[in-house]
Design an enzyme around this catalytic site. Structure first.
Site, PDB file in Angstrom:
ATOM      1  N   GLN A  53       0.819  -1.201   0.000  1.00 29.63           N
ATOM      2  CA  GLN A  53       0.000   0.000   0.000  1.00 29.63           C
ATOM      3  C   GLN A  53       0.855   1.253   0.000  1.00 29.63           C
ATOM      4  O   GLN A  53       1.958   1.269   0.536  1.00 29.63           O
ATOM      5  CB  GLN A  53      -0.965   0.012   1.190  1.00 29.63           C
ATOM      6  CG  GLN A  53      -0.306  -0.036   2.537  1.00 29.63           C
ATOM      7  CD  GLN A  53      -1.274  -0.406   3.643  1.00 29.63           C
ATOM      8  OE1 GLN A  53      -2.161  -1.246   3.473  1.00 29.63           O
ATOM      9  NE2 GLN A  53      -1.112   0.234   4.789  1.00 29.63           N
ATOM     10  N   GLY A  54       0.311   2.284  -0.637  1.00 26.87           N
ATOM     11  CA  GLY A  54       0.964   3.579  -0.691  1.00 26.87           C
ATOM     12  C   GLY A  54      -0.035   4.661  -0.336  1.00 26.87           C
ATOM     13  O   GLY A  54      -1.247   4.483  -0.487  1.00 26.87           O
ATOM     14  N   TYR A  55       0.482   5.789   0.119  1.00 25.76           N
ATOM     15  CA  TYR A  55      -0.367   6.876   0.605  1.00 25.76           C
ATOM     16  C   TYR A  55      -0.290   8.075  -0.326  1.00 25.76           C
ATOM     17  O   TYR A  55       0.792   8.603  -0.585  1.00 25.76           O
ATOM     18  CB  TYR A  55       0.027   7.245   2.038  1.00 25.76           C
ATOM     19  CG  TYR A  55      -0.402   6.139   2.974  1.00 25.76           C
ATOM     20  CD1 TYR A  55      -1.629   6.192   3.607  1.00 25.76           C
ATOM     21  CD2 TYR A  55       0.383   5.009   3.135  1.00 25.76           C
ATOM     22  CE1 TYR A  55      -2.060   5.145   4.421  1.00 25.76           C
ATOM     23  CE2 TYR A  55      -0.035   3.963   3.940  1.00 25.76           C
ATOM     24  CZ  TYR A  55      -1.257   4.039   4.569  1.00 25.76           C
ATOM     25  OH  TYR A  55      -1.694   3.001   5.358  1.00 25.76           O
ATOM     26  N   LEU A  56      -1.464   8.489  -0.828  1.00 22.39           N
ATOM     27  CA  LEU A  56      -1.567   9.675  -1.674  1.00 22.39           C
ATOM     28  C   LEU A  56      -1.700  10.915  -0.805  1.00 22.39           C
ATOM     29  O   LEU A  56      -1.350  12.015  -1.221  1.00 22.39           O
ATOM     30  CB  LEU A  56      -2.770   9.550  -2.606  1.00 22.39           C
ATOM     31  CG  LEU A  56      -2.774   8.303  -3.498  1.00 22.39           C
ATOM     32  CD1 LEU A  56      -4.082   8.181  -4.251  1.00 22.39           C
ATOM     33  CD2 LEU A  56      -1.591   8.324  -4.444  1.00 22.39           C
TER      34      LEU A  56
END
Length: 152
Positions: free
Chosen positions: A26-29
């Site tokens: 997962q990555g955070y925008l």
């Protein structure tokens, strides 16, 4: 509404292979508000999380693999990778045991979700949980994505 408590653990159960495992990336925008993209095995989501520590609004929207990859490339900071094991706790709850990989390799956290804040507050964790870090923002994945990690 997501209601969960999060714990550090003293030991990992020896029989992890007996439990269902999900591979998560997962990555955070955005981290305020939290907007993340997640690959969970072969499923993809865009998630919005409202403010709060133990209880907060959460909305998941499905993505295609292509949309996920496009948005992940726009994520800030660390990409979080982990294996999540689903372990019954004997009380009808499921422990989600996260074994982090990549830049957070060696970190292990357990999360338990609840139907109400009262149920969460009444929960008695298993003996292998060492510290309740629910209210410690350092263990929120969104904040971990912003940490500078120096590996030897």
């Amino acid at each position: 509404m997501e209601i969960e408590r999060k714990y550090l653990v003293s030991e990992v159960p020896a029989n992890l292979k007996d439990y269902h495992c999900r591979v998560i990336e997962q990555g955070y925008l955005s981290t305020h508000p939290v907007v993340r993209v997640r690959k969970d095995n072969d499923s993809y989501y865009l998630t919005y999380k409202g403010s709060g520590m133990m209880a907060r609004e959460e909305y998941n929207l499905p993505l295609t693999a292509e949309s996920y990859e496009h948005l992940l490339a726009k994520a800030d900071g660390n990409i979080i990778t982990k294996k999540r094991y689903e372990i019954p706790d004997g009380t009808g709850k499921t422990i989600e045991l996260d074994l982090f990989e990549g830049v957070f390799s060696g970190l292990t956290l357990a999360e338990v979700e609840f139907e109400s804040v009262e149920e969460a507050n009444a929960y008695i964790p298993p003996s292998w949980f060492t510290k309740d870090v629910t209210m410690d923002t350092a263990y929120h994945n969104s904040n971990m994505s912003k940490k500078v990690v120096i590996k030897p």
